[in-house]
Scaffold this motif. Structure first.
Motif, PDB file in Angstrom:
ATOM      1  N   UNK A   1       0.695  -1.321   0.082  1.00  0.00           N
ATOM      2  CA  UNK A   1      -0.128  -0.109  -0.150  1.00  0.00           C
ATOM      3  C   UNK A   1       0.928   1.274   0.019  1.00  0.00           C
ATOM      4  N   UNK A   2       1.864   1.219   0.741  1.00  0.00           N
ATOM      5  CA  UNK A   2       2.877   2.306   0.794  1.00  0.00           C
ATOM      6  C   UNK A   2       3.515   2.565  -0.539  1.00  0.00           C
ATOM      7  N   UNK A   3       3.894   1.806  -1.250  1.00  0.00           N
ATOM      8  CA  UNK A   3       4.592   1.775  -2.594  1.00  0.00           C
ATOM      9  C   UNK A   3       3.440   2.225  -3.657  1.00  0.00           C
ATOM     10  N   UNK A   4       1.990   1.819  -3.325  1.00  0.00           N
ATOM     11  CA  UNK A   4       0.990   2.061  -4.092  1.00  0.00           C
ATOM     12  C   UNK A   4       0.832   3.577  -4.054  1.00  0.00           C
ATOM     13  N   UNK A   5       0.846   4.071  -2.834  1.00  0.00           N
ATOM     14  CA  UNK A   5       0.421   5.552  -2.472  1.00  0.00           C
ATOM     15  C   UNK A   5       1.561   6.409  -3.066  1.00  0.00           C
ATOM     16  N   UNK A   6       2.993   6.159  -2.713  1.00  0.00           N
ATOM     17  CA  UNK A   6       3.938   6.925  -3.274  1.00  0.00           C
ATOM     18  C   UNK A   6       4.039   6.882  -4.761  1.00  0.00           C
ATOM     19  N   UNK A   7       3.712   5.817  -5.334  1.00  0.00           N
ATOM     20  CA  UNK A   7       4.008   5.769  -6.771  1.00  0.00           C
ATOM     21  C   UNK A   7       2.725   6.728  -7.464  1.00  0.00           C
ATOM     22  N   UNK A   8       1.491   6.753  -6.816  1.00  0.00           N
ATOM     23  CA  UNK A   8       0.341   7.410  -7.347  1.00  0.00           C
ATOM     24  C   UNK A   8       0.677   8.875  -6.966  1.00  0.00           C
ATOM     25  N   UNK A   9       1.075   9.303  -5.873  1.00  0.00           N
ATOM     26  CA  UNK A   9       1.481  10.621  -5.491  1.00  0.00           C
ATOM     27  C   UNK A   9       2.220  11.226  -6.486  1.00  0.00           C
TER      28      UNK A   9
ATOM     29  N   UNK B   1       3.755  10.174  -9.308  1.00  0.00           N
ATOM     30  CA  UNK B   1       3.117   9.902 -10.752  1.00  0.00           C
ATOM     31  C   UNK B   1       2.468  11.091 -11.071  1.00  0.00           C
ATOM     32  N   UNK B   2       1.327  11.385 -10.243  1.00  0.00           N
ATOM     33  CA  UNK B   2       0.506  12.331 -10.604  1.00  0.00           C
ATOM     34  C   UNK B   2       0.986  13.665 -10.496  1.00  0.00           C
ATOM     35  N   UNK B   3       2.041  13.973  -9.702  1.00  0.00           N
ATOM     36  CA  UNK B   3       2.564  15.077  -9.306  1.00  0.00           C
ATOM     37  C   UNK B   3       3.329  15.271 -10.794  1.00  0.00           C
ATOM     38  N   UNK B   4       4.188  14.421 -11.208  1.00  0.00           N
ATOM     39  CA  UNK B   4       5.035  14.690 -12.382  1.00  0.00           C
ATOM     40  C   UNK B   4       4.271  14.882 -13.526  1.00  0.00           C
ATOM     41  N   UNK B   5       3.202  14.026 -13.848  1.00  0.00           N
ATOM     42  CA  UNK B   5       2.366  14.279 -14.975  1.00  0.00           C
ATOM     43  C   UNK B   5       1.470  15.432 -14.956  1.00  0.00           C
ATOM     44  N   UNK B   6       0.988  15.930 -13.680  1.00  0.00           N
ATOM     45  CA  UNK B   6       0.226  17.284 -13.672  1.00  0.00           C
ATOM     46  C   UNK B   6       1.219  18.501 -13.928  1.00  0.00           C
ATOM     47  N   UNK B   7       2.480  18.521 -13.349  1.00  0.00           N
ATOM     48  CA  UNK B   7       3.348  19.359 -13.439  1.00  0.00           C
ATOM     49  C   UNK B   7       3.973  19.680 -14.847  1.00  0.00           C
ATOM     50  N   UNK B   8       4.104  18.288 -15.392  1.00  0.00           N
ATOM     51  CA  UNK B   8       4.501  18.413 -16.931  1.00  0.00           C
ATOM     52  C   UNK B   8       3.520  19.482 -17.934  1.00  0.00           C
ATOM     53  N   UNK B   9       2.413  18.822 -17.722  1.00  0.00           N
ATOM     54  CA  UNK B   9       1.346  19.129 -18.197  1.00  0.00           C
ATOM     55  C   UNK B   9       1.134  20.818 -18.077  1.00  0.00           C
ATOM     56  N   UNK B  10       1.017  21.529 -16.783  1.00  0.00           N
ATOM     57  CA  UNK B  10       0.871  22.619 -16.510  1.00  0.00           C
ATOM     58  C   UNK B  10       2.021  23.622 -17.231  1.00  0.00           C
TER      59      UNK B  10
ATOM     60  N   UNK C   1      -5.572  12.336  -6.460  1.00  0.00           N
ATOM     61  CA  UNK C   1      -5.660  10.794  -6.534  1.00  0.00           C
ATOM     62  C   UNK C   1      -6.023  10.283  -5.266  1.00  0.00           C
ATOM     63  N   UNK C   2      -5.979  11.198  -4.036  1.00  0.00           N
ATOM     64  CA  UNK C   2      -6.740  10.732  -2.966  1.00  0.00           C
ATOM     65  C   UNK C   2      -8.176  10.590  -2.832  1.00  0.00           C
ATOM     66  N   UNK C   3      -8.755  11.840  -3.443  1.00  0.00           N
ATOM     67  CA  UNK C   3     -10.205  11.665  -3.672  1.00  0.00           C
ATOM     68  C   UNK C   3     -10.544  10.663  -4.527  1.00  0.00           C
TER      69      UNK C   3
END
Length: 367
Positions: free
Chosen positions: A11-19, A21-30, A84-86
């Motif tokens: 679960x830890x690795x799942x949350x870290x990868x989601x966190x 991954x979403x951060x890098x994708x959204x930052x790149x997009x912006x 990703x938390x919501x």
């Protein structure tokens, strides 16, 4: 028990990868969106200066993209956590984790590990990367975008050390030349030497100043000695640099940490009125990355509850709060630079306020 520990690690690795991954994708997009808008706004300036595509990329965007990444990082961090938390809450992924024997505080651990990664990258960027990339961005903007802005600073008074004062009628940072320069040496309250020059210019190779059409008056009680030279220039070493007289507001962003610390130390003596600006820049580099922890705390507290309507409501609240954080930072900066508020308090105030808000929301979050 071993099964539970293995499950928690997954679960830890799942949350870290989601966190992350979403951060890098959204930052790149912006960043891509901002670069497109920025390019459309400055395209006329690039074309009028006859700049090639390679020059624009290496002289401007190589410096501006790290600046945009740093500027957007708190906002994107907040949005990524909430999104990703919501989504996890909406898909009923959080309830089984908490009901399976994992405490809410333990559930927060992978979030704060991810926040620490972002904090470390932001801190390293502030201290070791941005001062140099900002030199590229600001130099380009001052040359090609703000080309109509005057590079000159007028009526300059400065105290170089306990006994030395200088004055210049004006200084042009592009040509590195000043006009009507004077230097006064005192012993206590008594003037012992006065140097006056029609022009002063900086030699970047010799790292010295050249005086043209100068005169020197030595004063020893009632006895005075006068020396005047209209032809032969005089080279002299003075504890000042052309950047000390910059007319551009963004000059402090270009300074390395050592240069910034040296400038703060000298400003204690000089008293040119930029003390708060320098301290604010120094504190900001070290303390702004702490927003990664604060905004992560608020994001989890806001979005860990499953609500009707999916991720839309928590995401909307998160975007509103993140813009509130940015606006509060700008107001704090304005009050520090213009209103006399302590720079340390101005830098910390948004983080403290939103940290208390995050703690309150965390107490109200479902456990």
């Amino acid at each position: 028990m071993s099964f539970l520990k293995d499950r928690v690690k997954i679960i830890d690795w799942y949350i870290i990868s989601k966190y992350l991954g979403t951060f890098l994708y959204t930052l790149t997009l912006f960043v891509v969106i901002i670069v497109i808008f920025d390019l459309s706004e400055k395209l006329d300036d690039f074309l009028s200066a006859n700049l090639t595509f390679w020059q624009v990329v290496t002289l401007y965007y190589a410096g501006s993209i790290p600046f945009y990444v740093n500027m957007l990082s708190p906002l994107i961090n907040f949005i990524a956590v909430i999104f990703f938390t919501a989504k996890m809450a909406d898909q009923t992924e959080i309830v089984p984790i908490l009901s399976g024997g994992v405490s809410f505080n333990r559930f927060l651990l992978p979030y704060f590990i991810s926040a620490f990664v972002i904090f470390s990258l932001n801190l390293a960027s502030n201290l070791f990367i941005l001062p140099y990339t900002n030199q590229l961005k600001n130099s380009f903007e001052n040359t090609y975008v703000k080309k109509n802005a005057s590079p000159s600073k007028n009526n300059i008074h400065m105290k170089l050390d306990a006994n030395t004062y200088i004055y210049m009628d004006s200084f042009d940072n592009k040509t590195k030349k000043g006009s009507r320069f004077s230097l006064d040496n005192f012993k206590g309250d008594v003037l012992t030497k006065k140097l006056v020059a029609e022009e002063i210019s900086y030699d970047s190779l010799k790292r010295s100043w050249k005086l043209t059409n100068y005169s020197v008056r030595y004063i020893n009680g009632l006895k005075e000695t006068f020396v005047r030279e209209l032809v032969k220039p005089k080279d002299t070493v003075l504890d000042m640099r052309p950047d000390d007289f910059s007319a551009y507001d963004n000059i402090f962003e270009n300074l390395s940490n050592k240069e910034l610390s040296d400038k703060i130390r000298k400003e204690k003596i000089r008293g040119t009125g930029i003390w708060n600006d320098l301290l604010f820049e120094q504190y900001k580099r070290y303390l702004h990355p702490l927003s990664a922890f604060v905004l992560t705390l608020i994001g989890v507290a806001l979005s860990s509850r499953k609500v009707r309507g999916g991720v839309g409501l928590p995401l909307g609240i998160g975007i509103l709060l993140s813009f509130g954080y940015i606006v509060m930072n700008q107001f704090a900066k304005m009050f520090s630079l213009k209103g006399g508020t302590s720079p340390l308090f101005a830098v910390l105030a948004p983080t403290i306020f939103f940290g208390l808000l995050g703690y309150y929301l965390l107490r109200k979050a479902p456990k």
